[in-house]
Write an enzyme that holds these catalytic residues in place. Structure first.
Site, PDB file in Angstrom:
ATOM      1  CB  CYS A  67      -5.453  -1.379  -1.411  1.00 27.95           C
ATOM      2  SG  CYS A  67      -5.187  -3.089  -1.874  1.00 27.95           S
ATOM      3  CG  ASN A  68       0.105  -2.100   1.817  1.00 31.71           C
ATOM      4  OD1 ASN A  68       1.210  -1.686   2.105  1.00 31.71           O
ATOM      5  ND2 ASN A  68      -0.950  -1.896   2.598  1.00 31.71           N
ATOM      6  CB  THR A  69      -2.724  -5.566  -3.235  1.00 27.42           C
ATOM      7  OG1 THR A  69      -2.433  -6.385  -2.100  1.00 27.42           O
ATOM      8  CG2 THR A  69      -2.738  -6.389  -4.485  1.00 27.42           C
ATOM      9  CD  GLU A 112     -11.652  -9.542   5.420  1.00 27.41           C
ATOM     10  OE1 GLU A 112     -12.726 -10.040   5.105  1.00 27.41           O
ATOM     11  OE2 GLU A 112     -11.210  -8.475   4.939  1.00 27.41           O
ATOM     12  CG  ASP A 129      -8.501  -1.739   1.173  1.00 32.81           C
ATOM     13  OD1 ASP A 129      -7.445  -2.110   0.629  1.00 32.81           O
ATOM     14  OD2 ASP A 129      -9.082  -2.429   2.027  1.00 32.81           O
ATOM     15  CB  SER A 130      -9.017  -4.859  -2.143  1.00 35.52           C
ATOM     16  OG  SER A 130      -8.414  -5.105  -0.893  1.00 35.52           O
ATOM     17  CB  CYS A 145      -1.061  -6.267   4.251  1.00 37.10           C
ATOM     18  SG  CYS A 145      -2.739  -6.860   3.975  1.00 37.10           S
ATOM     19  CB  THR A 146      -5.289  -2.715   4.501  1.00 38.82           C
ATOM     20  OG1 THR A 146      -5.593  -3.952   3.849  1.00 38.82           O
ATOM     21  CG2 THR A 146      -5.117  -1.613   3.495  1.00 38.82           C
ATOM     22  CG  HIS A 147      -6.651  -7.168   6.298  1.00 42.12           C
ATOM     23  ND1 HIS A 147      -6.764  -6.416   5.149  1.00 42.12           N
ATOM     24  CD2 HIS A 147      -7.831  -7.823   6.450  1.00 42.12           C
ATOM     25  CE1 HIS A 147      -7.967  -6.625   4.629  1.00 42.12           C
ATOM     26  NE2 HIS A 147      -8.622  -7.471   5.400  1.00 42.12           N
ATOM     27  CE1 TYR A 180     -10.239  -5.751  -5.630  1.00 41.70           C
ATOM     28  CE2 TYR A 180      -8.688  -3.990  -6.051  1.00 41.70           C
ATOM     29  CZ  TYR A 180      -9.973  -4.464  -6.062  1.00 41.70           C
ATOM     30  OH  TYR A 180     -10.987  -3.665  -6.510  1.00 41.70           O
ATOM     31  N   GLY A 181      -5.140  -9.374  -3.319  1.00 43.85           N
ATOM     32  CA  GLY A 181      -3.739  -9.773  -3.110  1.00 43.85           C
ATOM     33  C   GLY A 181      -3.310 -11.044  -3.807  1.00 43.85           C
TER      34      GLY A 181
HETATM   35  N1  DGL Z   1      -5.973  -4.433   0.984  1.00 47.67           N
HETATM   36  C1  DGL Z   1      -5.039  -5.493   0.668  1.00 47.67           C
HETATM   37  C2  DGL Z   1      -3.613  -4.980   0.889  1.00 47.67           C
HETATM   38  O1  DGL Z   1      -3.367  -4.035   1.618  1.00 47.67           O
HETATM   39  C3  DGL Z   1      -5.287  -6.741   1.473  1.00 47.67           C
HETATM   40  C4  DGL Z   1      -6.580  -7.446   1.101  1.00 47.67           C
HETATM   41  C5  DGL Z   1      -6.585  -7.980  -0.319  1.00 47.67           C
HETATM   42  O2  DGL Z   1      -5.834  -8.946  -0.611  1.00 47.67           O
HETATM   43  O3  DGL Z   1      -7.328  -7.462  -1.128  1.00 47.67           O
HETATM   44  O4  DGL Z   1      -2.695  -5.530   0.334  1.00 47.67           O
END
Ligand code: DGL
Length: 268
Positions: A76-78, A155, A13-14, A187-189, A45-46
């Site tokens: 990470c979805n991104t 966060e 993940d990012s 998104c992971t969050h 990363y998003g």
């Molecule tokens: N991990 C990213 C996602 O799932 C979210 C955090 C990021 O923007 O890096 O899209």
């Protein structure tokens, strides 16, 4: 190199958010060894360009392959949305990603065939969820919304804060104009905002948690390919980050729901 059944699953993940996927994996596959990589020095990363995200994804994939992982999970979805071909091309082991897992669950869940998708700007702009959902059912109508403020709010730990509630109401307004019965948390969050989001969208809309969907798919793939770890001993969990691990550990324990030992820093 021959795949060993006791080799770890590599999850990346990012940053810290992918620990929601690790948590779901630990619950679903309690005997699998796991290596997690969080690029904490370069998150988020998003909001970055496709080229940058693909370059970072390549570095992380190479690192995890050196650790002899038997399976790669793009938590990470991104990264999954914009760098999946790069990762797939590099990897001799199977690669699973949250987008496909979340899309498949959404298709199974929706009755109305109107689905909402929320994620980072990079994920939403890539249209990856729409493509994945239409790969299963091209009649489904999809309504997407980027929610860039959710990552910093999570966060910050504002999981049930009035500011987060207002932000969610504002972001979801255009999506809720349509008769959706399913909302993909892309998104992971976002799984950490589940109670608040369920409250905002109402009980008639089912939330699809891509972390849970991912764990389920991993179990199916490992079982189908006879790649499950037969050992019935305590698994080993290792965590790698790219920045000093203090913040990763404190926020990560909230994501993981347990203490985070064994965190190492990778210097690039
Ligand atoms: N991990 C990213 C996602 O799932 C979210 C955090 C990021 O923007 O890096 O899209």
């Amino acid at each position: 190199m021959q795949n060993q059944l006791s080799n770890p699953i590599g999850v990346f993940d990012s940053g810290v958010g992918g620990l929601t996927v690790v948590r779901a994996l630990m619950e679903r596959l309690p005997f699998e060894n796991i290596i997690y990589f969080g690029d904490t020095a370069r998150v988020p990363y998003g909001v970055k360009s496709i080229e940058t995200i693909a370059h970072y994804s390549r570095q992380i994939t190479e690192f995890l392959l050196q650790q002899q992982v038997k399976l790669l999970i793009v938590a990470c979805n991104t990264m999954a949305a914009v760098a999946w071909p790069t990762i797939q091309d590099l990897s001799p082991v199977p690669v699973l990603d949250v987008i496909n897992a979340g899309a498949r669950t959404a298709v199974n869940v929706t009755r109305a065939r109107y689905v909402g998708v929320i994620g980072t700007p990079a994920t939403i702009n890539s249209n990856a969820y729409a493509r994945a959902i239409h790969g299963y059912d091209s009649e489904i109508r999809i309504f997407s919304q980027a929610c860039p403020l959710f990552v910093p709010l999570v966060e910050e730990g504002w999981l049930d804060h009035p500011v987060t509630r207002l932000t969610a109401q504002e972001y979801l307004k255009p999506v809720l104009c349509h008769p959706i019965d399913t909302l993909v948390l892309g998104c992971t969050h976002y799984p950490l905002l589940k109670p608040l989001l369920q409250d905002v969208v109402g009980s008639g809309i089912q939330l699809v948690d891509s972390a849970e969907a991912m764990a389920e798919q991993t179990s199916v793939v490992l079982h189908g390919q006879n790649q499950e770890n037969p050992a019935r001993t305590l698994p080993e969990y290792r965590f790698f980050v790219t920045d000093v691990p203090l913040r990763f550990q404190s926020i990560g324990e909230r994501f993981l729901g347990r203490t985070l030992p064994n965190v190492r820093v990778v210097k690039w």
